[in-house]
Design an enzyme around this catalytic site. Structure first.
Site, PDB file in Angstrom:
ATOM      1  N   LYS A   1      -3.166   2.931   4.179  1.00  0.00           N
ATOM      2  CA  LYS A   1      -3.149   3.833   5.335  1.00  0.00           C
ATOM      3  C   LYS A   1      -1.740   4.292   5.730  1.00  0.00           C
ATOM      4  CE  LYS A   1      -7.648   3.782   6.537  1.00  0.00           C
ATOM      5  NZ  LYS A   1      -8.214   2.568   6.086  1.00  0.00           N
TER       6      LYS A   1
ATOM      7  N   GLU B   1      -7.967   7.723  15.695  1.00  0.00           N
ATOM      8  CA  GLU B   1      -9.211   6.950  15.713  1.00  0.00           C
ATOM      9  C   GLU B   1      -9.033   5.766  14.780  1.00  0.00           C
ATOM     10  OE1 GLU B   1      -8.624   9.388  13.633  1.00  0.00           O
ATOM     11  OE2 GLU B   1      -9.257   8.490  11.732  1.00  0.00           O
TER      12      GLU B   1
ATOM     13  N   SER C   1      -7.068  -1.137  -2.436  1.00  0.00           N
ATOM     14  CA  SER C   1      -6.614  -0.380  -1.264  1.00  0.00           C
ATOM     15  C   SER C   1      -6.037  -1.234  -0.147  1.00  0.00           C
ATOM     16  CB  SER C   1      -7.767   0.476  -0.731  1.00  0.00           C
ATOM     17  OG  SER C   1      -8.912  -0.325  -0.481  1.00  0.00           O
TER      18      SER C   1
END
Ligand SMILES: *Cc1c(COP(=O)(O)O)cnc(C)c1O
Length: 393
Positions: free
Chosen positions: A85, A107, A374
């Protein structure tokens, strides 16, 4: 005509009140995306703050265990804040700084994107407010605490199903209150154009590095790349560099939850229909009348009823295949990777590991698979223990 669509998907299906800030964002991104100074600053933080480049680790014991294709792991779990991220967040926040925005909003579902945004807000001294569904606030307490410690304000959203999609609705509403000062940092390759393109660009460093690394280690391209798909940012980040290499197969893995037939899943491409969500035309989980359905997955990060428009397009053109892994498969892969490699993967990433394991078995020993890891699994331990006690494992 501007290229806001991917085939029939994408676009800017937003309220008029959001057109001004979206057009402003489009203009700013157009201006800076090839700007030398912007790219150098991004590169500086990627290297010195995030810790890039991330390794491409050969999973030797896993490969031996399956006795098929060689499996390599792209280690996004080793990034600062523990997932991919941050790659996207730093890009967007450096853009926000150049646009003179005074406040970041975002969000978050599992909290990983929220933590990355709160981290960047601290680093660059910008005010930060995070929107999170009331249910997620409860089940992801550790990440809520991290965001608070980093100085972010949390809005617990009690509308709708009280999860990610409601948090995103609320963030978009909040944005319209003060579009001049607010920058909305979207956490995945979804939302209105230019977000899907921008997020893909910022995450494409994953595939760029992986391609260079595998060519240097193996002197050839991989046969297959696999990544999990929530909104689709880590997947398109890995795939982007390989889209033109037609001999490299690409597989995105959606969350099958308790099984597609049960209706309790988050597989928007495999189990959804065409609709509009959060400003984009895309495949999503909704009723015939257009009401968004509840989604379910054991991994909170894949629990989103839509998917990035680029993935719907790549599915239509058959360049990428989208498969499914259910909760049980993800848990199995989570256990195997932990025990055989000493790497505890995020439950999201475990979905990709499972499919890679299945494929490896029927491939030749000189063939190569790259799996995008990830994120790391620290956040998921409680979920795993609960699942195991309920299933008597
Ligand atoms: C958020 C998250 C995902 C899902 O998001 P994508 O945009 O589909 O990549 C996957 N893995 C981890 C570890 C995450 O935190």
């Amino acid at each position: 005509m501007k290229k806001s669509h991917y085939g029939i998907y994408g676009g800017q299906y937003i309220a008029e009140s959001l057109m001004m800030p979206i057009l402003e964002l489009e203009e700013a991104y157009d201006k800076y995306k090839n700007d030398k100074n912007f790219l150098e600053e991004l590169d500086y933080y990627m290297k010195n703050y995030v810790g890039r480049e991330t390794p491409l680790t050969f999973a030797k014991r896993l490969t031996d265990f399956l006795s098929g294709a060689k499996i390599y792991l792209k280690r996004e779990d080793l990034n600062h804040t523990g997932a991919h991220k941050i790659n996207n967040v730093l890009g967007q926040v450096l853009l926000a700084k150049r646009m003179n925005k005074k406040k970041l909003i975002a969000e978050t579902g599992a909290g990983m994107h929220g933590v990355a945004v709160a981290t960047a807000a601290a680093l660059f001294n910008i005010e930060c407010e995070i929107f999170m569904g009331e249910i997620d606030v409860k089940r992801q307490k550790a990440n809520v605490d991290r965001m608070k410690i980093l100085g972010a304000k949390i809005h617990s959203v009690s509308e709708g199903t009280k999860t990610l999609k409601d948090a995103m609705n609320e963030a978009m509403r909040f944005w319209t209150n003060d579009p001049k000062n607010i920058f909305y940092v979207i956490g995945t390759a979804a939302g209105p154009y230019p977000y899907p393109m921008m997020v893909q660009d910022f995450q494409s460093i994953i595939g760029k590095e992986a391609k260079k690394q595998i060519l240097s280690i193996e002197k050839k391209l991989p046969n297959l790349c696999v990544a999990c798909v929530g909104g689709g940012s880590n997947a398109i980040g890995l795939f982007d560099a390989f889209l033109g290499d037609m001999d490299v197969k690409l597989i995105g893995v959606e969350a099958g939850g308790k099984g597609i037939k049960t209706g309790e899943h988050a597989a928007s491409i495999n189990g959804g229909r065409l609709g509009v969500l959060h400003g984009a035309k895309t495949m999503l989980l909704e009723t015939f009348d257009g009401q968004i359905l509840d989604t379910y997955s054991i991994s909170a990060g894949l629990d989103y009823p839509g998917v990035g428009p680029v993935h719907c397009y790549l599915n239509d053109t058959k360049r990428v295949k989208y498969e499914i892994c259910d909760d049980a498969g993800a848990i199995m892969a989570f256990d195997i990777l932990s025990k055989l490699e000493g790497i505890i993967p995020a439950l999201e990433s475990s979905h990709a590991v499972f499919v890679a394991m299945e494929k490896a078995k029927s491939m030749k020993k000189d063939e190569i698979i790259i799996v995008n890891l990830s994120g790391r699994g620290d956040k998921d331990l409680e979920t795993i223990l609960k699942y195991k006690s309920e299933h008597n494992e």
